[in-house]
Design a protein around this motif. Structure first.
Motif, PDB file in Angstrom:
ATOM      1  N   ARG A   1       0.805  -1.224   0.000  1.00 31.80           N
ATOM      2  CA  ARG A   1       0.000   0.000   0.000  1.00 31.80           C
ATOM      3  C   ARG A   1       0.842   1.280   0.000  1.00 31.80           C
ATOM      4  NH1 ARG A   1      -5.389  -0.794   0.989  1.00 31.80           N
ATOM      5  NH2 ARG A   1      -5.992  -2.927   1.548  1.00 31.80           N
ATOM      6  N   VAL A   2       1.984   1.275   0.638  1.00 25.00           N
ATOM      7  CA  VAL A   2       2.797   2.486   0.689  1.00 25.00           C
ATOM      8  C   VAL A   2       3.240   2.911  -0.709  1.00 25.00           C
ATOM      9  CG1 VAL A   2       4.973   1.241   1.035  1.00 25.00           C
ATOM     10  CG2 VAL A   2       4.750   3.607   1.833  1.00 25.00           C
ATOM     11  N   VAL A   3       3.347   1.943  -1.621  1.00 24.51           N
ATOM     12  CA  VAL A   3       3.739   2.259  -2.999  1.00 24.51           C
ATOM     13  C   VAL A   3       2.516   2.492  -3.883  1.00 24.51           C
ATOM     14  CG1 VAL A   3       4.923   1.410  -5.060  1.00 24.51           C
ATOM     15  CG2 VAL A   3       5.900   0.986  -2.789  1.00 24.51           C
ATOM     16  N   THR A   4       1.572   1.583  -3.850  1.00 23.47           N
ATOM     17  CA  THR A   4       0.413   1.706  -4.743  1.00 23.47           C
ATOM     18  C   THR A   4      -0.433   2.935  -4.436  1.00 23.47           C
ATOM     19  OG1 THR A   4      -0.876   0.222  -3.310  1.00 23.47           O
ATOM     20  CG2 THR A   4       0.298  -0.775  -5.176  1.00 23.47           C
ATOM     21  N   SER A   5      -0.470   3.332  -3.166  1.00 23.81           N
ATOM     22  CA  SER A   5      -1.291   4.489  -2.798  1.00 23.81           C
ATOM     23  C   SER A   5      -0.806   5.774  -3.454  1.00 23.81           C
ATOM     24  CB  SER A   5      -1.306   4.661  -1.278  1.00 23.81           C
ATOM     25  OG  SER A   5       0.009   4.882  -0.786  1.00 23.81           O
ATOM     26  N   VAL A   6       0.488   5.826  -3.788  1.00 26.93           N
ATOM     27  CA  VAL A   6       1.034   7.018  -4.431  1.00 26.93           C
ATOM     28  C   VAL A   6       0.374   7.262  -5.785  1.00 26.93           C
ATOM     29  CG1 VAL A   6       3.142   8.020  -5.422  1.00 26.93           C
ATOM     30  CG2 VAL A   6       3.235   6.796  -3.243  1.00 26.93           C
ATOM     31  N   PHE A   7      -0.017   6.192  -6.447  1.00 30.87           N
ATOM     32  CA  PHE A   7      -0.568   6.330  -7.794  1.00 30.87           C
ATOM     33  C   PHE A   7      -2.099   6.360  -7.809  1.00 30.87           C
ATOM     34  CE2 PHE A   7       3.660   4.504  -8.185  1.00 30.87           C
ATOM     35  CZ  PHE A   7       4.239   5.425  -9.042  1.00 30.87           C
TER      36      PHE A   7
END
Length: 221
Positions: A74-80
């Protein structure tokens, strides 16, 4: 009124950092620069994520960074993911494209991607380090690319501070962390604080690369 002021100051900070990035282009027409394919790839991922949100109603629940939900990704996907509506999403994607392109031209693509990744990952670790819970250093509100974009943009201001000999340019660069800190203290505006983080990291990275280049010497490459 407070929401309008928040948006105006947030946009003004990005304009400052964009101007810093343009100074690093050295006046050369952008059309003569090599195509920033890494920046384009980041932008394409952001656009694809928005299309996923449009076509899959459960995308936000599955990919945002809501701490009530589990998922290491989530820490990565939430950015997009984008949660600012049509205008907010368009603004985030356009500014990501512009800042990433400027950063690629200055830092080259490996460092640009590394600094963008730092902007994604650092806020949550800083929160954990200081036990911060009430005033998050992450401006994404569980989703959005603006935090990482502001972090990356601030590294460009750091580049101006260390490479320019013009006083007015250095003052513009120094105004970025000053304005960012003021926004954080006055508005709890996380965009300002992540800009400070990006500025400091940009200074450290540029100083380190300069030292490594100097140590290598002209005949050691």
């Amino acid at each position: 009124m407070s929401a309008i002021l928040f948006n105006v100051t947030t946009a003004a900070l990005l304009v400052l950092m964009f101007k810093a990035g343009m100074l690093l282009v050295d006046g050369e027409p952008i059309r003569r620069r090599p195509f920033p394919w890494a920046a384009a790839a980041l932008t394409a991922v952001a656009v694809a994520a928005v299309l996923l949100q449009v076509t899959w109603p459960g995308a936000m629940d599955a990919l945002d960074s809501d701490p009530r939900r589990s998922g290491w990704w989530r820490v990565v996907t939430s950015v997009f993911m984008q949660n600012g509506g049509i205008l907010g999403g368009a603004w985030n994607i356009l500014t990501l494209a512009a800042i990433a392109a400027l950063a690629q031209w200055f830092w080259r693509w490996p460092l640009m991607l590394a600094l963008f990744a730092a902007g994604v990952l650092l806020p949550q670790h800083i929160d954990a380090l200081f036990g911060e819970t009430a005033r998050s250093t992450d401006p994404r509100n569980f989703a959005g690319s603006s935090g990482a974009t502001y972090f990356l943009a601030a590294t460009l201001a750091a580049g101006v501070l260390l490479t320019s000999s013009a006083t007015k340019d250095r003052l513009l660069a120094a105004s970025v962390p000053a304005a960012g800190l003021a926004m954080w203290l006055a508005q709890d505006n996380g965009h300002g604080l992540v800009a400070c983080y990006g500025f400091v990291l940009g200074l450290a990275v540029l100083a380190t690369t300069r030292r490594l280049t100097a140590d290598a010497g002209p005949g050691d490459g």
